[in-house]
Scaffold this motif. Structure first.
Motif, PDB file in Angstrom:
ATOM      1  N   VAL A 244       0.965  -1.087  -0.023  1.00 37.25           N
ATOM      2  CA  VAL A 244       0.078  -0.046  -0.067  1.00 37.25           C
ATOM      3  C   VAL A 244       0.816   1.005   0.085  1.00 37.25           C
ATOM      4  O   VAL A 244       1.822   1.383   0.823  1.00 37.25           O
ATOM      5  N   LYS A 245       0.600   2.102  -0.961  1.00 37.02           N
ATOM      6  CA  LYS A 245       1.383   3.464  -0.848  1.00 37.02           C
ATOM      7  C   LYS A 245       1.100   4.609  -0.265  1.00 37.02           C
ATOM      8  O   LYS A 245      -0.200   4.619   0.035  1.00 37.02           O
ATOM      9  N   GLY A 246       1.926   5.127   0.600  1.00 43.25           N
ATOM     10  CA  GLY A 246       1.436   6.142   1.657  1.00 43.25           C
ATOM     11  C   GLY A 246       2.687   6.994   1.908  1.00 43.25           C
ATOM     12  O   GLY A 246       3.385   7.075   1.332  1.00 43.25           O
ATOM     13  N   HIS A 247       2.290   7.874   2.646  1.00 37.01           N
ATOM     14  CA  HIS A 247       3.311   8.847   3.277  1.00 37.01           C
ATOM     15  C   HIS A 247       3.628   8.951   4.600  1.00 37.01           C
ATOM     16  O   HIS A 247       2.565   8.793   5.263  1.00 37.01           O
ATOM     17  N   ARG A 248       4.697   8.921   5.101  1.00 36.99           N
ATOM     18  CA  ARG A 248       5.055   9.197   6.438  1.00 36.99           C
ATOM     19  C   ARG A 248       5.745  10.517   6.567  1.00 36.99           C
ATOM     20  O   ARG A 248       6.935  10.715   6.240  1.00 36.99           O
ATOM     21  N   GLY A 249       4.913  11.671   6.954  1.00 35.36           N
ATOM     22  CA  GLY A 249       5.267  12.959   7.018  1.00 35.36           C
ATOM     23  C   GLY A 249       5.551  13.524   5.410  1.00 35.36           C
ATOM     24  O   GLY A 249       4.412  13.019   4.944  1.00 35.36           O
ATOM     25  N   SER A 250       6.567  13.823   4.900  1.00 34.05           N
ATOM     26  CA  SER A 250       6.905  14.075   3.711  1.00 34.05           C
ATOM     27  C   SER A 250       7.379  13.033   2.757  1.00 34.05           C
ATOM     28  O   SER A 250       7.584  13.113   1.444  1.00 34.05           O
ATOM     29  N   LYS A 251       7.827  11.786   3.444  1.00 35.68           N
ATOM     30  CA  LYS A 251       8.312  10.919   2.608  1.00 35.68           C
ATOM     31  C   LYS A 251       7.366   9.833   2.100  1.00 35.68           C
ATOM     32  O   LYS A 251       6.621   9.318   2.954  1.00 35.68           O
ATOM     33  N   GLU A 252       7.719   9.493   0.999  1.00 37.55           N
ATOM     34  CA  GLU A 252       6.631   8.317   0.366  1.00 37.55           C
ATOM     35  C   GLU A 252       7.208   7.040   0.556  1.00 37.55           C
ATOM     36  O   GLU A 252       8.486   6.641   0.445  1.00 37.55           O
ATOM     37  N   GLY A 253       6.388   6.053   0.816  1.00 36.49           N
ATOM     38  CA  GLY A 253       6.993   4.516   1.085  1.00 36.49           C
ATOM     39  C   GLY A 253       6.017   3.689   0.777  1.00 36.49           C
ATOM     40  O   GLY A 253       4.974   3.940   0.175  1.00 36.49           O
ATOM     41  N   TYR A 254       6.127   2.292   1.299  1.00 39.96           N
ATOM     42  CA  TYR A 254       4.869   1.431   1.116  1.00 39.96           C
ATOM     43  C   TYR A 254       4.927   0.571   2.307  1.00 39.96           C
ATOM     44  O   TYR A 254       5.809   0.409   3.243  1.00 39.96           O
ATOM     45  N   LEU A 255       3.618   0.357   2.773  1.00 40.97           N
ATOM     46  CA  LEU A 255       3.198  -0.673   3.758  1.00 40.97           C
ATOM     47  C   LEU A 255       2.973  -2.157   3.275  1.00 40.97           C
ATOM     48  O   LEU A 255       2.406  -2.313   2.169  1.00 40.97           O
ATOM     49  N   PHE A 256       3.437  -2.964   4.025  1.00 43.87           N
ATOM     50  CA  PHE A 256       3.411  -4.341   4.065  1.00 43.87           C
ATOM     51  C   PHE A 256       2.579  -5.027   4.992  1.00 43.87           C
ATOM     52  O   PHE A 256       3.308  -4.832   5.977  1.00 43.87           O
ATOM     53  N   PHE A 257       1.583  -5.542   4.871  1.00 44.94           N
ATOM     54  CA  PHE A 257       0.537  -6.336   5.964  1.00 44.94           C
ATOM     55  C   PHE A 257       1.174  -7.782   6.016  1.00 44.94           C
ATOM     56  O   PHE A 257       0.462  -8.505   5.117  1.00 44.94           O
ATOM     57  N   THR A 258       2.000  -8.287   6.672  1.00 41.44           N
ATOM     58  CA  THR A 258       2.624  -9.831   6.950  1.00 41.44           C
ATOM     59  C   THR A 258       2.032 -10.493   7.844  1.00 41.44           C
ATOM     60  O   THR A 258       1.214  -9.786   8.787  1.00 41.44           O
ATOM     61  N   SER A 259       2.526 -11.576   7.834  1.00 43.19           N
ATOM     62  CA  SER A 259       1.916 -12.657   8.858  1.00 43.19           C
ATOM     63  C   SER A 259       2.627 -12.409  10.287  1.00 43.19           C
ATOM     64  O   SER A 259       2.147 -12.736  11.235  1.00 43.19           O
ATOM     65  N   ALA A 260       3.732 -11.483  10.147  1.00 48.94           N
ATOM     66  CA  ALA A 260       4.341 -11.273  11.507  1.00 48.94           C
ATOM     67  C   ALA A 260       4.125  -9.596  11.758  1.00 48.94           C
ATOM     68  O   ALA A 260       4.367  -9.525  13.003  1.00 48.94           O
ATOM     69  N   GLY A 261       3.534  -9.002  11.242  1.00 46.87           N
ATOM     70  CA  GLY A 261       3.357  -7.680  11.458  1.00 46.87           C
ATOM     71  C   GLY A 261       3.215  -6.639  10.355  1.00 46.87           C
ATOM     72  O   GLY A 261       3.339  -7.114   8.975  1.00 46.87           O
ATOM     73  N   ILE A 262       3.570  -5.415  10.292  1.00 51.62           N
ATOM     74  CA  ILE A 262       3.371  -4.400   9.546  1.00 51.62           C
ATOM     75  C   ILE A 262       4.593  -3.930   9.323  1.00 51.62           C
ATOM     76  O   ILE A 262       5.391  -3.399  10.221  1.00 51.62           O
TER      77      ILE A 262
END
Length: 431
Positions: A244-262
């Motif tokens: 999932v594409k998103g932003h943490r503050g001004s930085k763009e990155g990706y979130l992965f929802f895995t079997s161990a956590g995010i």
């Protein structure tokens, strides 16, 4: 403490995980001691690297009680064979592109024994950085989004290197850094018949090393049963996406929802939210096209913004599946991770009131609607309230209260007269 100094300490004490943790803890508590520990580490490394004054083939001889000669005991091995380039690797992958902790091509090596680990060698054969298998928290293999050629990032997270642990925001005490490198799948003429062109063989090699070190860990791949993005991949049609594409503050990155956590990646600062670290998950700025995801941990809130609304349901299902919205489960998850007795659930709250049932399965919109309905129900209860039921009809015959609504909470005097018209039957209101 600069990262180079922390690296010296990690190298010097790499052979003793517990002692290294105590050194970093002492520096965290008293940052002024960082220089002392750095100097000690530098001395230890310099002594380990100095050649012996005697030829290596020469053996000291000792006379025993009978006058016979025997070889002296062999010298103790170096503090850590992992940081010694002389230690042979079990697997070697030249020309590997690393992005963390340094963006450069190195030779990736897997040292496959109990005291081994993963390391990167420079052009001169020296060890640039490494992580012992016993210090590894998690290893991920995740697809790199939005690339024409299939690429996968291997992420090796060290213990206390999740970007969330207490003290990691203090520059005086740098936490251990993750190691991230990219695996590019073979295509066309580079494909070897009978060999898997994907990251599978490398992951199997890492699994083998983790098993030898008795870590109980294994490489984690994305799983559609955990999360699958609802947004089609325009560059590779028909292929599933797990990010999932998103932003943490001004930085763009990706979130992965895995079997161990995010996991949030792939640029600094990398962050990993295992289930035991998550206190609560909530949504803010829920709009037609986007929303924000807020993950609450013991150290505070971290917000990821501008997430596409199309992935809301998938994320919400993942959150509910793992009970991440239920703050009461956070302590239990942490207890399970630390292998201690989980806290007992109380029937009532700390103040003696009935415990609130968790609202599993509800979206933020449904939750807001429920809160609004509760507020409306409270207002109706107040409007339907009959003061005479408690033995006194306080204010029921007042001249002014019925005109302007004073004396009733919310100032709903006229609505109160209409709603209570039947309940006040037989009473005469003076005008």
């Amino acid at each position: 403490m600069p990262s180079s100094h922390a690296h010296e300490i990690d190298l010097a004490f790499a052979g003793n995980h517990e002692l290294r943790k105590r050194v970093h803890a002492a520096i965290d508590q008293t940052p002024t001691q960082s220089t002392l520990f750095r100097d000690i580490s530098a001395y230890m490394l310099s002594q380990a690297s100095q050649p012996s004054s005697e030829p290596t083939t020469k053996k000291r001889k000792l006379e025993d009680a009978n006058g016979a000669q025997s070889a002296a005991p062999a010298p103790a091995p170096a503090a850590s064979s992992l940081t010694s380039a002389a230690t042979k690797a079990w697997r070697q992958y030249p020309g590997t592109s690393f992005s963390l902790p340094q963006r450069k091509k190195y030779t990736l090596e897997l040292v496959g024994n109990k005291d081994g680990g993963v390391r990167a060698l420079g052009a001169d054969g020296s060890v640039e950085f490494s992580i012992a298998w016993t210090n590894v928290d998690q290893v991920f293999c995740l697809p790199v989004p939005e690339k024409a050629k299939r690429q996968h990032n291997f992420i090796v997270l060290p213990i206390l290197g999740d970007g969330l642990s207490p003290g990691t925001d203090l520059r005086e005490a740098s936490p251990p850094e993750p190691i991230v490198w990219t695996f590019e799948e073979a295509t066309g003429k580079n494909i070897v018949e009978g060999e898997d062109p994907g990251p599978g063989p490398m992951a199997e090699a890492i699994d083998h090393c983790l098993m030898q070190a008795a870590t109980g860990k294994a490489v984690i791949f994305p799983d559609a049963d955990q999360f699958e993005s609802a947004i089609p991949q325009s560059h590779r049609k028909g292929e599933k996406a797990y990010h999932v594409k998103g932003h943490r503050g001004s930085k763009e990155g990706y979130l992965f929802f895995t079997s161990a956590g995010i996991l949030w990646g792939f640029k600094k600062p990398l962050a990993f939210f295992d289930f035991a670290s998550v206190t609560a998950v909530s949504y803010t700025n829920v709009l037609r096209n986007t929303f924000n995801l807020v993950i609450t941990t013991q150290t505070g809130d971290i917000e990821f913004g501008m997430i596409d609304q199309a992935d809301f349901n998938g994320i919400n299902e993942y959150v509910q599946k793992h009970g991440l919205q239920d703050a009461s489960m956070a302590a239990t998850r942490r207890a399970q991770k630390l292998n201690v007795n989980p806290p007992k659930e109380k029937e009532n709250g700390a103040d003696g009131t009935a415990a609130v049932e968790p609202d599993h399965g509800l979206t933020e919109l449904q939750r807001a609607e429920m809160q609004l309905q509760d507020m409306e129900d409270d207002e109706e209860d107040e409007e339907d309230y009959d003061p005479g039921s408690e033995g006194e009809s306080e204010g029921s015959g007042s001249d002014s209260d019925d005109e302007d609504g004073e004396g009733y909470e919310g100032g709903q005097g006229e609505e109160y007269d209409e709603d209570d018209e039947e309940g006040a039957e037989g009473e005469e209101v003076e005008t």
